[in-house]
Motif scaffolding. Structure first.
Motif, PDB file in Angstrom:
ATOM      1  N   ALA A  60      43.643  20.369  15.231  1.00 33.28           N
ATOM      2  CA  ALA A  60      43.580  19.076  15.913  1.00 33.28           C
ATOM      3  C   ALA A  60      43.028  19.284  17.320  1.00 33.28           C
ATOM      4  CB  ALA A  60      44.962  18.450  15.989  1.00 33.28           C
ATOM      5  N   ILE A  61      42.234  18.323  17.763  1.00 34.17           N
ATOM      6  CA  ILE A  61      41.699  18.355  19.124  1.00 34.17           C
ATOM      7  C   ILE A  61      42.107  17.069  19.816  1.00 34.17           C
ATOM      8  CG2 ILE A  61      39.630  18.484  20.553  1.00 34.17           C
ATOM      9  CD1 ILE A  61      38.315  20.000  18.212  1.00 34.17           C
ATOM     10  N   LEU A  68      34.335  23.610  13.867  1.00 36.07           N
ATOM     11  CA  LEU A  68      34.418  22.756  15.044  1.00 36.07           C
ATOM     12  C   LEU A  68      33.017  22.470  15.544  1.00 36.07           C
ATOM     13  CD1 LEU A  68      37.373  24.437  16.963  1.00 36.07           C
ATOM     14  CD2 LEU A  68      37.450  22.566  15.323  1.00 36.07           C
ATOM     15  N   GLY A  69      32.832  21.246  16.004  1.00 31.19           N
ATOM     16  CA  GLY A  69      31.537  20.849  16.532  1.00 31.19           C
ATOM     17  C   GLY A  69      31.678  20.320  17.948  1.00 31.19           C
ATOM     18  N   PHE A  70      30.559  20.012  18.553  1.00 35.54           N
ATOM     19  CA  PHE A  70      30.531  19.493  19.915  1.00 35.54           C
ATOM     20  C   PHE A  70      29.471  18.407  19.984  1.00 35.54           C
ATOM     21  CE2 PHE A  70      29.090  19.817  24.398  1.00 35.54           C
ATOM     22  CZ  PHE A  70      30.285  19.459  24.996  1.00 35.54           C
ATOM     23  N   ASP A  71      29.859  17.230  20.474  1.00 35.08           N
ATOM     24  CA  ASP A  71      28.918  16.103  20.499  1.00 35.08           C
ATOM     25  C   ASP A  71      28.255  15.887  21.852  1.00 35.08           C
ATOM     26  OD1 ASP A  71      30.840  14.920  22.109  1.00 35.08           O
ATOM     27  OD2 ASP A  71      31.436  13.400  20.649  1.00 35.08           O
ATOM     28  N   ALA A 104      34.716  18.111  21.832  1.00 30.68           N
ATOM     29  CA  ALA A 104      34.755  18.881  20.582  1.00 30.68           C
ATOM     30  C   ALA A 104      35.397  18.024  19.499  1.00 30.68           C
ATOM     31  CB  ALA A 104      35.552  20.162  20.785  1.00 30.68           C
ATOM     32  N   TYR A 105      35.095  18.348  18.250  1.00 28.95           N
ATOM     33  CA  TYR A 105      35.673  17.625  17.123  1.00 28.95           C
ATOM     34  C   TYR A 105      35.680  18.534  15.906  1.00 28.95           C
ATOM     35  CZ  TYR A 105      30.804  17.027  15.744  1.00 28.95           C
ATOM     36  OH  TYR A 105      29.504  17.264  15.388  1.00 28.95           O
ATOM     37  N   VAL A 106      36.506  18.183  14.929  1.00 28.29           N
ATOM     38  CA  VAL A 106      36.543  18.934  13.673  1.00 28.29           C
ATOM     39  C   VAL A 106      35.374  18.437  12.834  1.00 28.29           C
ATOM     40  CG1 VAL A 106      37.883  19.510  11.617  1.00 28.29           C
ATOM     41  CG2 VAL A 106      39.048  19.200  13.815  1.00 28.29           C
ATOM     42  N   SER A 107      34.408  19.311  12.601  1.00 29.33           N
ATOM     43  CA  SER A 107      33.180  18.903  11.917  1.00 29.33           C
ATOM     44  C   SER A 107      33.074  19.437  10.496  1.00 29.33           C
ATOM     45  CB  SER A 107      31.958  19.385  12.705  1.00 29.33           C
ATOM     46  OG  SER A 107      31.946  20.802  12.768  1.00 29.33           O
ATOM     47  N   GLY A 108      33.934  20.395  10.164  1.00 26.55           N
ATOM     48  CA  GLY A 108      33.858  21.009   8.844  1.00 26.55           C
ATOM     49  C   GLY A 108      35.133  20.823   8.055  1.00 26.55           C
ATOM     50  N   CYS A 155      42.961  31.963  12.886  1.00 25.80           N
ATOM     51  CA  CYS A 155      42.830  33.094  13.815  1.00 25.80           C
ATOM     52  C   CYS A 155      43.164  32.721  15.259  1.00 25.80           C
ATOM     53  CB  CYS A 155      41.441  33.681  13.734  1.00 25.80           C
ATOM     54  SG  CYS A 155      40.140  32.587  14.341  1.00 25.80           S
ATOM     55  N   GLU A 156      43.164  31.443  15.547  1.00 27.72           N
ATOM     56  CA  GLU A 156      43.465  30.895  16.869  1.00 27.72           C
ATOM     57  C   GLU A 156      42.433  31.247  17.934  1.00 27.72           C
ATOM     58  OE1 GLU A 156      47.558  31.481  17.976  1.00 27.72           O
ATOM     59  OE2 GLU A 156      48.270  30.429  16.199  1.00 27.72           O
ATOM     60  N   SER A 157      41.237  31.603  17.517  1.00 27.34           N
ATOM     61  CA  SER A 157      40.164  31.846  18.490  1.00 27.34           C
ATOM     62  C   SER A 157      39.904  30.592  19.317  1.00 27.34           C
ATOM     63  CB  SER A 157      38.873  32.259  17.790  1.00 27.34           C
ATOM     64  OG  SER A 157      38.995  33.538  17.237  1.00 27.34           O
ATOM     65  N   CYS A 158      39.923  29.455  18.664  1.00 24.76           N
ATOM     66  CA  CYS A 158      39.646  28.195  19.357  1.00 24.76           C
ATOM     67  C   CYS A 158      40.735  27.851  20.367  1.00 24.76           C
ATOM     68  CB  CYS A 158      39.476  27.061  18.362  1.00 24.76           C
ATOM     69  SG  CYS A 158      40.887  26.833  17.246  1.00 24.76           S
ATOM     70  N   THR A 159      41.991  28.084  20.000  1.00 19.68           N
ATOM     71  CA  THR A 159      43.085  27.757  20.915  1.00 19.68           C
ATOM     72  C   THR A 159      43.132  28.722  22.097  1.00 19.68           C
ATOM     73  OG1 THR A 159      44.718  29.049  19.668  1.00 19.68           O
ATOM     74  CG2 THR A 159      44.502  26.732  19.094  1.00 19.68           C
ATOM     75  N   SER A 160      42.758  29.965  21.864  1.00 19.83           N
ATOM     76  CA  SER A 160      42.847  30.956  22.938  1.00 19.83           C
ATOM     77  C   SER A 160      41.764  30.772  24.003  1.00 19.83           C
ATOM     78  CB  SER A 160      42.807  32.371  22.383  1.00 19.83           C
ATOM     79  OG  SER A 160      41.564  32.656  21.807  1.00 19.83           O
ATOM     80  N   VAL A 161      40.644  30.165  23.649  1.00 18.43           N
ATOM     81  CA  VAL A 161      39.572  29.970  24.632  1.00 18.43           C
ATOM     82  C   VAL A 161      39.580  28.578  25.266  1.00 18.43           C
ATOM     83  CG1 VAL A 161      38.047  31.701  23.601  1.00 18.43           C
ATOM     84  CG2 VAL A 161      37.851  29.296  22.900  1.00 18.43           C
ATOM     85  N   CYS A 162      40.409  27.682  24.758  1.00 20.22           N
ATOM     86  CA  CYS A 162      40.451  26.320  25.295  1.00 20.22           C
ATOM     87  C   CYS A 162      41.229  26.302  26.619  1.00 20.22           C
ATOM     88  CB  CYS A 162      41.108  25.373  24.294  1.00 20.22           C
ATOM     89  SG  CYS A 162      41.197  23.665  24.910  1.00 20.22           S
ATOM     90  N   PRO A 163      40.535  25.990  27.724  1.00 17.15           N
ATOM     91  CA  PRO A 163      41.187  26.030  29.021  1.00 17.15           C
ATOM     92  C   PRO A 163      42.173  24.885  29.269  1.00 17.15           C
ATOM     93  CG  PRO A 163      38.958  25.250  29.281  1.00 17.15           C
ATOM     94  CD  PRO A 163      39.124  25.653  27.844  1.00 17.15           C
ATOM     95  N   SER A 164      42.050  23.813  28.494  1.00 14.91           N
ATOM     96  CA  SER A 164      42.894  22.645  28.732  1.00 14.91           C
ATOM     97  C   SER A 164      44.023  22.486  27.725  1.00 14.91           C
ATOM     98  CB  SER A 164      42.041  21.372  28.718  1.00 14.91           C
ATOM     99  OG  SER A 164      41.486  21.166  27.435  1.00 14.91           O
ATOM    100  N   GLY A 165      44.066  23.368  26.713  1.00 17.26           N
ATOM    101  CA  GLY A 165      45.108  23.251  25.693  1.00 17.26           C
ATOM    102  C   GLY A 165      44.904  22.086  24.747  1.00 17.26           C
ATOM    103  N   ALA A 166      43.681  21.641  24.610  1.00 14.54           N
ATOM    104  CA  ALA A 166      43.375  20.482  23.765  1.00 14.54           C
ATOM    105  C   ALA A 166      43.374  20.804  22.270  1.00 14.54           C
ATOM    106  CB  ALA A 166      42.017  19.893  24.148  1.00 14.54           C
ATOM    107  N   VAL A 167      43.182  22.073  21.935  1.00 17.90           N
ATOM    108  CA  VAL A 167      43.089  22.478  20.525  1.00 17.90           C
ATOM    109  C   VAL A 167      44.418  23.060  20.055  1.00 17.90           C
ATOM    110  CG1 VAL A 167      41.808  23.851  18.836  1.00 17.90           C
ATOM    111  CG2 VAL A 167      40.664  23.058  20.907  1.00 17.90           C
TER     112      VAL A 167
END
Length: 78
Positions: A21-22, A42-45, A49-53, A61-73
């Motif tokens: 979720a984003i 995940l995509g970017f418009d 960001a949004y779930v595109s797939g 793997c939480e790669s997306c959560t670990s790099v998100c600076p705002s905790g949005a993912v």
């Protein structure tokens, strides 16, 4: 009698499934999560960001959560 869904069968067989979720209000539009997702779901418009797939492809793997600076993912394991 209802049929068994693919998700139910997958979980019954010992697999894991993840929901990505984003939070659009928290997303700063940095694109780090989409760039860091090895499953490319995940995509970017250009703004957010949004779930595109297919979320069934999420590796958890939480790669997306670990790099998100705002905790949005967030990722939730079912």
């Amino acid at each position: 009698m209802r049929g068994v869904t693919i998700v139910e069968r997958f979980l019954k067989e010992g697999g894991s499934m993840f929901i990505v979720a984003i939070n659009q209000e928290k997303c700063t539009g940095c694109d780090s999560c989409a760039e860091g997702c090895p499953a490319h779901i995940l995509g970017f418009d250009g703004t957010h960001a949004y779930v595109s797939g297919d979320e069934a492809e999420c590796l958890g793997c939480e790669s997306c959560t670990s790099v998100c600076p705002s905790g949005a993912v967030t990722i939730t394991e079912l």
